[in-house]
Design a protein around this motif. Structure first.
Motif, PDB file in Angstrom:
ATOM      1  N   CYS A 144     -26.047  58.631 -33.550  1.00  0.00           N
ATOM      2  CA  CYS A 144     -26.581  58.758 -34.901  1.00  0.00           C
ATOM      3  C   CYS A 144     -26.860  60.226 -35.229  1.00  0.00           C
ATOM      4  N   PHE A 156     -18.065  57.560 -39.187  1.00  0.00           N
ATOM      5  CA  PHE A 156     -18.539  57.024 -40.469  1.00  0.00           C
ATOM      6  C   PHE A 156     -18.591  55.493 -40.407  1.00  0.00           C
ATOM      7  N   SER A 157     -19.175  54.985 -39.347  1.00  0.00           N
ATOM      8  CA  SER A 157     -19.088  53.556 -39.039  1.00  0.00           C
ATOM      9  C   SER A 157     -19.937  52.677 -39.943  1.00  0.00           C
ATOM     10  N   GLY A 158     -20.951  53.266 -40.620  1.00  0.00           N
ATOM     11  CA  GLY A 158     -21.800  52.445 -41.470  1.00  0.00           C
ATOM     12  C   GLY A 158     -22.416  51.299 -40.686  1.00  0.00           C
ATOM     13  N   GLN A 170     -26.082  49.908 -47.389  1.00  0.00           N
ATOM     14  CA  GLN A 170     -25.207  49.593 -46.257  1.00  0.00           C
ATOM     15  C   GLN A 170     -24.156  48.558 -46.634  1.00  0.00           C
ATOM     16  N   ASN A 184     -20.112  56.625 -34.666  1.00  0.00           N
ATOM     17  CA  ASN A 184     -21.012  57.638 -35.208  1.00  0.00           C
ATOM     18  C   ASN A 184     -21.267  57.383 -36.686  1.00  0.00           C
ATOM     19  N   ASP A 185     -22.517  57.578 -37.107  1.00  0.00           N
ATOM     20  CA  ASP A 185     -22.867  57.584 -38.520  1.00  0.00           C
ATOM     21  C   ASP A 185     -24.142  58.412 -38.672  1.00  0.00           C
ATOM     22  N   TYR A 186     -24.362  58.952 -39.867  1.00  0.00           N
ATOM     23  CA  TYR A 186     -25.535  59.804 -40.077  1.00  0.00           C
ATOM     24  C   TYR A 186     -26.758  59.005 -40.508  1.00  0.00           C
ATOM     25  N   ASP A 187     -26.570  57.739 -40.934  1.00  0.00           N
ATOM     26  CA  ASP A 187     -27.651  56.925 -41.467  1.00  0.00           C
ATOM     27  C   ASP A 187     -28.339  56.153 -40.339  1.00  0.00           C
ATOM     28  N   ALA A 212     -28.171  52.315 -40.727  1.00  0.00           N
ATOM     29  CA  ALA A 212     -26.824  51.790 -40.491  1.00  0.00           C
ATOM     30  C   ALA A 212     -26.508  51.776 -38.994  1.00  0.00           C
ATOM     31  N   CYS A 213     -26.934  52.820 -38.286  1.00  0.00           N
ATOM     32  CA  CYS A 213     -26.724  52.866 -36.831  1.00  0.00           C
ATOM     33  C   CYS A 213     -27.473  51.730 -36.135  1.00  0.00           C
TER      34      CYS A 213
END
Length: 390
Positions: free
Chosen positions: A69, A9-11, A330, A44-47, A50-51
């Motif tokens: 990502c 969830f690194s944003g 973000q 890791n992040d889903y956005d 943001a990645c």
């Protein structure tokens, strides 16, 4: 000692920038001990935006493969051929279901259970320490049960925990942002004398807090700064703003009747709220419709994303990737790097055996466990009484 860090969830990289900036200073010479620090290993992040922001600023490579990502559910946690071994770990697990603004589903929500992937990393990798972050509302979600459950699961991974509610304005951040940060030191290292203490606030007098005015104007933002596009407003909005004084909001009595909002129900204090230039800003958020974009104290407009980034303590050369709304999200969801840096530096001092000023943590895990037991007993009594009444 250089710690290699993994992150979920690194944003856009608020926690990682704070870790990257963390330095260990020799108390005798005043010089930086360059053989101590924290380095990025994987994230890791889903956005996607943001990645991209993380890769560009933390990795210095727009296509760096160490940033994975996609949904955390698809991440091969434990496969060290993909996610290499780490010495430390950080995760600001999604706060949507714990925030004071919203429906507060807690563990029953879509995002509430995602902390469990952080637990999975701790069990698989057993890093020397970890840092977990979430909103202050976590302590009250599910009548306090969510916070207790999360703490107990983290502790069961083999760590001594120090959970604390950090008020970031007390640490030089020009924003009233209150967040729970949990630091865990692995049990075997704690047995050897490595103990984390909550770093004492660097500012104890409210009159000395860094103001939003100072953050945004000192130094002035360069004309060619990235993410600094001026917002556009309707004539009605600018006219309404002209009647709102610094620190006031959309329900200020000086607003003429024809300009007032036709809203029933709760009157959120942050709607069309203008900054008070003599105080830290109110909390920077990443979502919300009209009236939630934060408003300048003297100019009749919302803040630019670069101004919001300054309130979050991101440097001006930190470039955010994506549309204006994506960048706003973000910035609002990130951990202030300056606040994170103070926590990571205290951890480095703990490992190096360097003394520093500290305060007692906000939460005592044993006391929380007792509270949990009382809640369970009360619920059990209520169920028994309901059965009796039936």
């Amino acid at each position: 000692m250089i710690f290699k860090k993994g992150e979920l969830f690194s944003g856009p990289g608020g926690l990682s920038l704070g870790a990257k900036m963390a330095q260990l200073i020799d108390p005798e010479t005043g010089k930086q001990l360059k053989d101590w620090g924290i380095e990025h290993r994987w994230a890791n992040d889903y956005d996607p935006d943001a990645c991209s922001t993380f890769r560009l600023n933390i990795c210095d490579k727009p296509d760096d493969s160490s940033v994975h990502c996609g949904p955390v559910e698809n991440l091969p946690i434990g496969d060290k051929s993909v996610l290499g071994d780490i010495d430390c770990f950080s995760f600001g697990f999604p706060c949507n279901d714990y925030s004071q603004v919203g429906e507060k589903h807690g563990l029953d929500g879509k995002f509430g259970p995602l902390y469990s992937y952080g637990v999975k990393v701790l069990r698989q990798y057993q890093p020397k320490f970890f840092v977990a972050e979430n909103v202050g509302g976590l302590q009250s979600a599910n009548e306090g049960q969510a916070f207790i459950q999360i703490l107990l699961e983290l502790k069961d991974c083999g760590y001594i925990l120090t959970p604390h509610l950090y008020k970031f304005e007390e640490y030089g951040v020009p924003q009233a942002r209150h967040r729970i940060i949990i630091v865990g030191i692995r049990n075997d290292l704690a047995d050897k004398g490595i103990h984390f203490k909550v770093p004492a606030p660097t500012i104890t007098t409210p009159s000395e807090y860094r103001t939003s005015y100072d953050a945004i104007t000192n130094p002035p933002i360069a004309e060619d700064a990235s993410n600094n596009e001026l917002p556009k407003h309707t004539k009605k909005v600018t006219e309404m703003l002209s009647h709102i004084p610094p620190g006031g909001n959309a329900w200020h009595p000086s607003i003429p009747e024809h300009l007032r909002l036709k809203v029933k129900g709760a009157k959120l204090s942050s709607i069309y709220k203008r900054l008070d230039p003599n105080r830290p800003s109110y909390t920077v958020t990443g979502s919300g419709g009209g009236g939630t974009h934060m408003y300048h104290w003297s100019e009749l407009r919302a803040l630019t994303n670069r101004e919001r980034a300054r309130l979050q303590t991101f440097p001006d050369d930190y470039v955010f990737v994506g549309s204006k709304e994506s960048v706003r999200k973000q910035i609002g969801m990130a951990v202030p790097p300056k606040g994170a840096q103070i926590v990571f530096e205290a951890i480095l001092k703990s490992f190096a055996g360097i003394q520093y000023d500290w305060v007692e943590p906000s939460f005592d895990i044993d006391a929380l466990k007792e509270k949990q037991q009382l809640i369970l007993e009360e619920l059990s009594s209520e169920h028994k009484q309901m059965a009796f009444n039936l």
